[in-house]
Design an enzyme around this catalytic site. Sequence first.
Site, short mmCIF file in Angstrom:
data_model
loop_
_atom_site.label_atom_id
_atom_site.label_comp_id
_atom_site.label_asym_id
_atom_site.label_seq_id
_atom_site.Cartn_x
_atom_site.Cartn_y
_atom_site.Cartn_z
N LYS A 79 0.84 -1.16 -0.06
CA LYS A 79 0.10 0.00 -0.06
C LYS A 79 0.71 1.21 0.01
O LYS A 79 2.01 1.29 0.58
CB LYS A 79 -0.75 -0.12 1.34
CG LYS A 79 -1.83 0.93 1.27
CD LYS A 79 -2.72 0.84 2.49
CE LYS A 79 -3.88 2.10 2.95
NZ LYS A 79 -4.65 1.82 3.83
N SER A 154 -9.73 2.24 3.09
CA SER A 154 -8.73 2.91 2.26
C SER A 154 -8.04 2.03 1.24
O SER A 154 -7.19 2.37 0.56
CB SER A 154 -8.20 3.74 2.90
OG SER A 154 -7.07 3.18 3.86
N SER A 178 -9.85 -0.16 7.27
CA SER A 178 -9.25 -0.09 5.68
C SER A 178 -8.83 -1.54 5.22
O SER A 178 -8.28 -1.31 4.14
CB SER A 178 -8.26 0.98 5.84
OG SER A 178 -8.97 2.32 5.73
N1 GLN Z 1 -12.98 4.62 6.59
C1 GLN Z 1 -12.50 4.94 7.72
C2 GLN Z 1 -11.98 6.32 7.45
O1 GLN Z 1 -12.13 6.83 6.47
C3 GLN Z 1 -11.34 4.07 8.01
C4 GLN Z 1 -10.02 4.35 7.40
C5 GLN Z 1 -8.75 3.28 7.57
O2 GLN Z 1 -9.16 2.47 8.16
N2 GLN Z 1 -7.57 4.06 7.38
O3 GLN Z 1 -11.28 6.90 8.34
#
Ligand code: GLN
Length: 492
Positions: A79, A154, A178
């Site tokens: 990532k 994400s 995410s």
């Molecule tokens: N969707 C969540 C956010 O927008 C989690 C994102 C993540 O785990 N990095 O913060």
Amino acid sequence: MSEPTTWTLAESARRVREGAISSLELTDAYLDRIDRLDRAIGAYLTVDADGARAQARAADERRSRGERAPLLGVPVGIKDVLNVSGWPCTCGSRILEGYRAPFDATAVERLRAAGAIPLGILNMDEFAMGSSTENSSRQLTRNPWDLERVPGGSSGGSAAAVAADLCPAALGTDTGGSIRQPAALCGCVGLKPTYGRVSRYGLVAYASSLDQIGPLTKDVRDAALLHDVISGRDPRDSTSLDLPPTSLASGLGRELTGMRLGLPAEYFIDGMDPEVETAVRAAVEQCKALGAEIVPISLPQTRYAIATYYIVATAEASANLARFDGVRYGRRVPGEDPIDMVERTRAAGFGPEVKRRIILGTYVLSSGYYDAYYLRALKVRRWIRAGFDEAFRSCDALLTPTSPSPAFRFGERTGDPLQMYLSDIFTVTVNLAGICGVSLPCGFTKAGLPIGLQVIGPALGEAAILRVAHAYEQSTEWHTRRPNLAVGEGAA
Ligand code: GLN
């Protein structure tokens, strides 16, 4: 011999070890598939073809000298939020365009030590803020099961790449879901380890008290294997737990006799997709058939989780992202004076969601509001953890859906941030409590979209959740299904 890009990580490592395929051939098979298909998917931001080939040749040489390493010669995707020495690391943001990582994150270093080959950089929501990868400033990533839909986020690039056989496994990060949510939406396995299990050194911070690195894989065994490789104490991350690397891959069984699995009522809510609910309830029945005892649980804290998460995470983000100022980090936009320069740099470099969160986080930390929002959120956070502690007195793990809906269409939720935040309802609790969770496929909608089952465990309960996940997985066919990507083949 089946198509090498369909092999699991474990299978790939075994075949390279046995000499059935060389690391170079395996790497080339992935590079070729990425060439043919990734234009349609958009998972990779950069592919290090030359670097990967050079490392593959070196791995083949090591093997011929009789050297052994658990993942020798097997490529893995990374990532875009993890530092890989010499590679760009943009966190899906314009502000880091041109930045090159000066060192390897510990998780990457450990992958290399295990013989794995970093293959390329995978797309993500900007600074890991989002649930659809639509917040990437770089490109759109499509869900391999339906190219008109999001891969989740994400870590959307990581999930899409694994699902489309563009790498055997990938690293993602999980601050509020995410890893697990994109895994659910793309039909793969995603593991969020206990806070402190995997070193965060070299991970660009979003919300430091919630962030964890973890694997996205084709099956549960691979998630265990990758966790074993990247976990363990690292003096360079003061929050890393003083524990040796795990050995989860050796402890996976096929039945659940004697296990008590909790079913929290609050994770089956009005408004969730009925096909998701049906599939998850069927998975619960299957676990029962495998010998588990199902225990009804109540976690009344759940309804406060989203509000708590979006206060804690944005507060931490507002502090963490202060370093992108055109001086310490970030591509500088010149200004009339230093303040003007910082303003211009941040105005041009950050996308709208990142700005929204910095503003929100600064607000909840500001004097006069700190007690009402941030401090109160910390108290609710502790109460959420207490709720899980209580639940785990009567069960070994919890079964829940990972996401209230399957993959949604592009643009469907971008106009309404709150709607997007609500997709995280079943995942953020695990991060707030610092415990562990894994998502794995438990069915498909009539339209052919994957559905994810989440198994939540207590702190350091990875062995328990992977035992449940593996026993369930091995009694079903879901993990063997592949998206039909013929449309993308040969597309110009
Ligand atoms: N969707 C969540 C956010 O927008 C989690 C994102 C993540 O785990 N990095 O913060």
